[in-house]
Design an enzyme around this catalytic site. Structure first.
Site, PDB file in Angstrom:
ATOM      1  CG  ASN A  10      -1.663   1.199   1.149  1.00 35.75           C
ATOM      2  OD1 ASN A  10      -1.978   2.052   0.638  1.00 35.75           O
ATOM      3  ND2 ASN A  10      -2.093   1.515   2.716  1.00 35.75           N
ATOM      4  CE  LYS A  12       0.405   3.546   4.864  1.00 37.02           C
ATOM      5  NZ  LYS A  12       0.248   3.757   6.347  1.00 37.02           N
ATOM      6  CG  HIS A  98      -5.547   1.717   5.088  1.00 37.96           C
ATOM      7  ND1 HIS A  98      -5.334   2.736   5.966  1.00 37.96           N
ATOM      8  CD2 HIS A  98      -4.452   0.533   4.916  1.00 37.96           C
ATOM      9  CE1 HIS A  98      -3.883   2.463   6.339  1.00 37.96           C
ATOM     10  NE2 HIS A  98      -3.492   1.413   5.751  1.00 37.96           N
ATOM     11  CD  GLU A 100      -2.831   5.400   6.719  1.00 41.58           C
ATOM     12  OE1 GLU A 100      -3.030   5.432   5.682  1.00 41.58           O
ATOM     13  OE2 GLU A 100      -1.897   4.940   7.339  1.00 41.58           O
ATOM     14  CD  GLU A 169      -3.282  -2.886   7.285  1.00 41.67           C
ATOM     15  OE1 GLU A 169      -2.011  -3.111   6.753  1.00 41.67           O
ATOM     16  OE2 GLU A 169      -3.908  -1.822   7.071  1.00 41.67           O
ATOM     17  N   GLY A 175       2.507   1.950  10.792  1.00 46.69           N
ATOM     18  CA  GLY A 175       3.525   3.174  10.568  1.00 46.69           C
ATOM     19  C   GLY A 175       4.091   3.597  11.700  1.00 46.69           C
ATOM     20  CB  SER A 214       5.534  -1.917  11.982  1.00 49.52           C
ATOM     21  OG  SER A 214       4.937  -0.614  12.116  1.00 49.52           O
TER      22      SER A 214
HETATM   23  C1  PEP Z   1      -0.778  -0.042   5.880  1.00 52.52           C
HETATM   24  O1  PEP Z   1      -0.637   1.183   5.451  1.00 52.52           O
HETATM   25  O2  PEP Z   1      -1.689  -0.762   5.525  1.00 52.52           O
HETATM   26  C2  PEP Z   1       0.303  -0.433   6.734  1.00 52.52           C
HETATM   27  C3  PEP Z   1       0.413  -1.744   7.324  1.00 52.52           C
HETATM   28  O3  PEP Z   1       1.400   0.440   6.823  1.00 52.52           O
HETATM   29  P1  PEP Z   1       3.045   0.008   7.654  1.00 52.52           P
HETATM   30  O4  PEP Z   1       3.651  -1.188   7.021  1.00 52.52           O
HETATM   31  O5  PEP Z   1       3.913   1.362   7.442  1.00 52.52           O
HETATM   32  O6  PEP Z   1       2.514  -0.089   9.168  1.00 52.52           O
END
Ligand code: PEP
Length: 259
Positions: A10, A12, A98, A100, A169, A175, A214
């Site tokens: 992803n 973003k 997601h 976000e 997630e 992040g 992460s």
């Molecule tokens: C994501 O944006 O779905 C995500 C898991 O981000 P990150 O890997 O940076 O934690």
């Protein structure tokens, strides 16, 4: 049953121009030898058509996803993009709900369910995200929160077992560099699979459940080795093709060992 791992990136709000094509081409090149895993990238809307073209010439299949979509097909929805518009851009997958989108843009379980239904109807594969906040985890509400989120769209996934994908997630892991312990993630994945099994065994056996939060090259193998973790949704680390390819390599090795 063996589910083929899916390693999804992803991007973003990054790599939205020519750099998206370079990144996608490098992902395809560096993962060309990893035949046991499916690969996917999710660029911003602006780069989708160009990346679709780039990937059509790539040395391996890399699926293309959008990061969001509206559930209506057209109309007065300024700034939104419809499922059919995504298809016209060469997109076959979409990330829905997601964290976000849920937390910054106020998407609700109801809206997310409508998007999953719209995606399935248009033959776009939904990757539906769920996960608890830090407060919810610390209050011991993780399983309850994730269950409610999954139940909101389970019926739509059950219409076509194995087509849709779920991504667990934890919000506190996205992040932040704070990855969930593999066994904690496995506990939530197992609970999600049980919820799917309550709809049908086929749905439970065939639905891929990804972990996200992460994921990096050095923690991927431990996560991907868990029984109910069928791949990774990767944010930050997917912007570096070499690091992303190392995550894919870990998935490829786990899948080869299980075959
Ligand atoms: C994501 O944006 O779905 C995500 C898991 O981000 P990150 O890997 O940076 O934690």
């Amino acid at each position: 049953m063996a589910r083929r791992p899916l390693i999804a990136g992803n991007w973003k709000m990054n790599a939205g121009g020519a750099d998206g094509c370079t990144l996608a081409a490098n992902v395809a090149r560096l993962t060309a030898g990893f035949g046991n895993v499916d690969m996917l990238v999710a660029p911003p809307f602006t780069a989708l058509a160009a990346v679709a073209h780039e990937l059509s010439q790539a040395p391996r299949k890399v699926f293309l996803a959008a990061q969001n979509m509206h559930f209506e097909m057209s109309g007065a929805f300024t700034g939104e993009v419809s499922p059919s518009m995504l298809k016209e851009s060469g997109v076959e997958w979409v990330i829905i709900g997601h964290s976000e989108r849920r937390h910054i843009f106020g998407e609700t379980d109801t809206m997310i369910a409508k998007k999953v239904i719209a995606a399935m109807r248009e033959r776009i594969v939904p990757i539906v995200c769920v996960g608890e906040t830090l407060d919810e985890r610390e209050a011991g509400q993780t399983l309850e929160v994730v269950q409610k989120q999954v139940l909101a769209f389970r019926g739509a996934l059950a219409e076509n077992p194995g087509y849709g994908v779920i991504a667990y997630e934890p919000v506190w892991a996205i992040g932040t560099g704070k990855v969930a312990k593999a066994e904690d993630a496995q506990e939530v994945h197992a609970m999600i699979r049980k919820l799917l099994a309550a709809a049908s065994d086929e749905l439970a056996d065939t639905t891929r459940i990804l972990y996200g939060g992460s994921v990096k090259a050095d923690n991927a193998a431990g996560l991907l080795g868990q029984t109910d973790i069928d791949g990774a949704l990767v944010g930050g680390a997917s912007l570096d093709a070499a690091g992303f390819a190392k995550i894919a390599e870990a998935g490829n090795q786990v899948a080869a060992a299980q075959a």
